[in-house]
Design an enzyme around this catalytic site. Structure first.
Site, PDB file in Angstrom:
ATOM      1  N   PHE A  77      14.084  77.906 -36.049  1.00 17.43           N
ATOM      2  CA  PHE A  77      15.285  78.084 -36.892  1.00 17.43           C
ATOM      3  C   PHE A  77      15.515  76.921 -37.851  1.00 17.43           C
ATOM      4  O   PHE A  77      16.476  76.932 -38.615  1.00 17.43           O
ATOM      5  CB  PHE A  77      16.524  78.306 -36.008  1.00 17.43           C
ATOM      6  CG  PHE A  77      16.823  77.179 -35.040  1.00 17.43           C
ATOM      7  CD1 PHE A  77      17.468  76.020 -35.451  1.00 17.43           C
ATOM      8  CD2 PHE A  77      16.433  77.278 -33.697  1.00 17.43           C
ATOM      9  CE1 PHE A  77      17.743  74.984 -34.562  1.00 17.43           C
ATOM     10  CE2 PHE A  77      16.698  76.237 -32.805  1.00 17.43           C
ATOM     11  CZ  PHE A  77      17.351  75.093 -33.235  1.00 17.43           C
ATOM     12  N   ARG A 105      32.387  66.137 -28.015  1.00 17.32           N
ATOM     13  CA  ARG A 105      31.503  67.259 -27.661  1.00 17.32           C
ATOM     14  C   ARG A 105      32.280  68.300 -26.843  1.00 17.32           C
ATOM     15  O   ARG A 105      32.068  69.503 -26.994  1.00 17.32           O
ATOM     16  CB  ARG A 105      30.297  66.761 -26.858  1.00 17.32           C
ATOM     17  CG  ARG A 105      29.384  65.802 -27.635  1.00 17.32           C
ATOM     18  CD  ARG A 105      28.351  66.487 -28.462  1.00 17.32           C
ATOM     19  NE  ARG A 105      27.371  67.199 -27.699  1.00 17.32           N
ATOM     20  CZ  ARG A 105      26.335  67.826 -28.261  1.00 17.32           C
ATOM     21  NH1 ARG A 105      26.173  67.805 -29.588  1.00 17.32           N
ATOM     22  NH2 ARG A 105      25.469  68.484 -27.520  1.00 17.32           N
ATOM     23  N   THR A 111      27.089  74.931 -27.920  1.00 12.83           N
ATOM     24  CA  THR A 111      26.367  75.215 -29.174  1.00 12.83           C
ATOM     25  C   THR A 111      26.531  76.676 -29.586  1.00 12.83           C
ATOM     26  O   THR A 111      26.782  76.971 -30.752  1.00 12.83           O
ATOM     27  CB  THR A 111      24.864  74.879 -28.996  1.00 12.83           C
ATOM     28  OG1 THR A 111      24.750  73.517 -28.586  1.00 12.83           O
ATOM     29  CG2 THR A 111      24.099  75.085 -30.296  1.00 12.83           C
ATOM     30  N   ARG A 122      34.653  75.605 -31.247  1.00 12.85           N
ATOM     31  CA  ARG A 122      33.728  76.740 -31.383  1.00 12.85           C
ATOM     32  C   ARG A 122      34.211  77.942 -30.578  1.00 12.85           C
ATOM     33  O   ARG A 122      34.056  79.095 -31.008  1.00 12.85           O
ATOM     34  CB  ARG A 122      32.324  76.327 -30.941  1.00 12.85           C
ATOM     35  CG  ARG A 122      31.631  75.389 -31.940  1.00 12.85           C
ATOM     36  CD  ARG A 122      30.375  74.798 -31.326  1.00 12.85           C
ATOM     37  NE  ARG A 122      29.610  73.977 -32.251  1.00 12.85           N
ATOM     38  CZ  ARG A 122      28.624  73.168 -31.867  1.00 12.85           C
ATOM     39  NH1 ARG A 122      28.298  73.077 -30.593  1.00 12.85           N
ATOM     40  NH2 ARG A 122      27.972  72.448 -32.764  1.00 12.85           N
ATOM     41  N   HIS A 135      29.707  69.909 -36.275  1.00 15.60           N
ATOM     42  CA  HIS A 135      28.686  69.087 -35.606  1.00 15.60           C
ATOM     43  C   HIS A 135      29.344  67.883 -34.955  1.00 15.60           C
ATOM     44  O   HIS A 135      30.302  67.331 -35.480  1.00 15.60           O
ATOM     45  CB  HIS A 135      27.658  68.588 -36.634  1.00 15.60           C
ATOM     46  CG  HIS A 135      26.820  67.454 -36.104  1.00 15.60           C
ATOM     47  ND1 HIS A 135      25.700  67.664 -35.335  1.00 15.60           N
ATOM     48  CD2 HIS A 135      26.967  66.102 -36.185  1.00 15.60           C
ATOM     49  CE1 HIS A 135      25.188  66.481 -34.974  1.00 15.60           C
ATOM     50  NE2 HIS A 135      25.929  65.523 -35.487  1.00 15.60           N
ATOM     51  N   GLU A 146      23.840  58.431 -37.125  1.00 16.54           N
ATOM     52  CA  GLU A 146      24.309  59.458 -38.059  1.00 16.54           C
ATOM     53  C   GLU A 146      25.379  58.913 -39.012  1.00 16.54           C
ATOM     54  O   GLU A 146      25.386  59.256 -40.199  1.00 16.54           O
ATOM     55  CB  GLU A 146      24.814  60.674 -37.269  1.00 16.54           C
ATOM     56  CG  GLU A 146      23.661  61.394 -36.562  1.00 16.54           C
ATOM     57  CD  GLU A 146      24.109  62.434 -35.534  1.00 16.54           C
ATOM     58  OE1 GLU A 146      25.326  62.688 -35.415  1.00 16.54           O
ATOM     59  OE2 GLU A 146      23.219  62.986 -34.854  1.00 16.54           O
TER      60      GLU A 146
HETATM   61  P1  ADP Z   1      24.636  71.029 -31.072  1.00 18.71           P
HETATM   62  O1  ADP Z   1      25.048  71.155 -32.527  1.00 18.71           O
HETATM   63  O2  ADP Z   1      25.600  71.754 -30.176  1.00 18.71           O
HETATM   64  O3  ADP Z   1      24.385  69.607 -30.666  1.00 18.71           O
HETATM   65  P2  ADP Z   1      21.717  71.452 -31.184  1.00 18.71           P
HETATM   66  O4  ADP Z   1      21.545  69.979 -31.414  1.00 18.71           O
HETATM   67  O5  ADP Z   1      20.892  72.116 -30.124  1.00 18.71           O
HETATM   68  O6  ADP Z   1      23.250  71.835 -30.901  1.00 18.71           O
HETATM   69  O7  ADP Z   1      21.419  72.237 -32.550  1.00 18.71           O
HETATM   70  C1  ADP Z   1      21.898  71.746 -33.767  1.00 18.71           C
HETATM   71  C2  ADP Z   1      22.396  72.899 -34.608  1.00 18.71           C
HETATM   72  O8  ADP Z   1      21.296  73.745 -34.930  1.00 18.71           O
HETATM   73  C3  ADP Z   1      23.394  73.826 -33.907  1.00 18.71           C
HETATM   74  O9  ADP Z   1      24.720  73.340 -33.943  1.00 18.71           O
HETATM   75  C4  ADP Z   1      23.239  75.084 -34.717  1.00 18.71           C
HETATM   76  O10 ADP Z   1      23.921  74.996 -35.975  1.00 18.71           O
HETATM   77  C5  ADP Z   1      21.733  75.087 -35.000  1.00 18.71           C
HETATM   78  N1  ADP Z   1      21.005  75.870 -34.001  1.00 18.71           N
HETATM   79  C6  ADP Z   1      20.665  75.496 -32.751  1.00 18.71           C
HETATM   80  N2  ADP Z   1      20.012  76.466 -32.096  1.00 18.71           N
HETATM   81  C7  ADP Z   1      19.927  77.493 -32.965  1.00 18.71           C
HETATM   82  C8  ADP Z   1      19.373  78.809 -32.911  1.00 18.71           C
HETATM   83  N3  ADP Z   1      18.762  79.259 -31.831  1.00 18.71           N
HETATM   84  N4  ADP Z   1      19.482  79.602 -34.014  1.00 18.71           N
HETATM   85  C9  ADP Z   1      20.094  79.151 -35.137  1.00 18.71           C
HETATM   86  N5  ADP Z   1      20.642  77.931 -35.256  1.00 18.71           N
HETATM   87  C10 ADP Z   1      20.560  77.114 -34.194  1.00 18.71           C
END
Ligand code: ADP
Length: 169
Positions: A77, A105, A111, A122, A135, A146
């Site tokens: 993705f 968080r 997520t 969310r 984020h 970041e």
């Molecule tokens: P978080 O933002 O909760 O820390 P991750 O670091 O795993 O989650 O992923 C970063 C971002 O990537 C997510 O917030 C989301 O926008 C996107 N993302 C993660 N997994 C997917 C997925 N399976 N399909 C589409 N977008 C995704």
């Protein structure tokens, strides 16, 4: 001696306070901006009692999005994620506080918004992982990384909120 005794009492508190103050990078993604959720999302962190130290509306260049999400480079993705994050302005924020990384968080929620608890950003405001509105850094190290990536030094403010004595005893 008395002096030594004093040192023993105060040093652990001092060290603990220094260790616990963290910074986190919070970003309202383009869907959050487009859906008019900027005020709602900022207010959740503001009401909780964390300290805002940086804030801007920003159109993210592709290279910055790629650097920010470099750990996800190999994910299927990834290209879609970069298109999403660069599809419109984002709101970049730096927040500071004791335990702010993990707490933010929790306020953000899982997520996948369908798994996020009601009461979280969310959980209350989104339905899809690919449109999860916000984020938050996943560790204090990434918080620092970041914030340095998204902000210039002069865009960050050190200040003392007047409410502090009412938040911390
Ligand atoms: P978080 O933002 O909760 O820390 P991750 O670091 O795993 O989650 O992923 C970063 C971002 O990537 C997510 O917030 C989301 O926008 C996107 N993302 C993660 N997994 C997917 C997925 N399976 N399909 C589409 N977008 C995704």
């Amino acid at each position: 001696s008395k002096k030594l005794h004093k040192t023993h009492i105060f040093l652990p508190h001092l060290v603990a306070a220094m260790v616990e103050v963290e910074e986190t990078y919070i970003m309202i993604k383009p869907d959050g901006v487009q859906r008019g959720l900027v005020g709602e999302i900022i207010s959740r962190f503001e009401k909780k009692g964390f300290k805002l130290t940086g804030l801007k509306l920003f159109q993210c260049p592709k290279e910055l999005a790629q650097e920010h999400y470099k750990d996800l480079q190999s994910k299927p993705f990834f290209p879609k994620l970069i298109d999403y994050i660069t599809s419109g302005p984002v709101v970049c924020m730096a927040w500071e506080g004791v335990g702010v990384v993990a707490s933010a968080r929790k306020l953000i929620g899982a997520t996948n918004p369908l798994n996020a608890e009601p009461g979280t950003i969310r959980g209350d405001l989104a339905v899809q992982t690919g449109r999860n509105v916000v984020h938050g850094s996943d560790s204090p190290e990434n918080g620092k990384r970041e914030i340095a990536l998204w902000f210039k030094e002069e865009e960050l403010c050190e200040w003392a909120p007047v409410q502090e004595p009412w938040l911390k005893e």
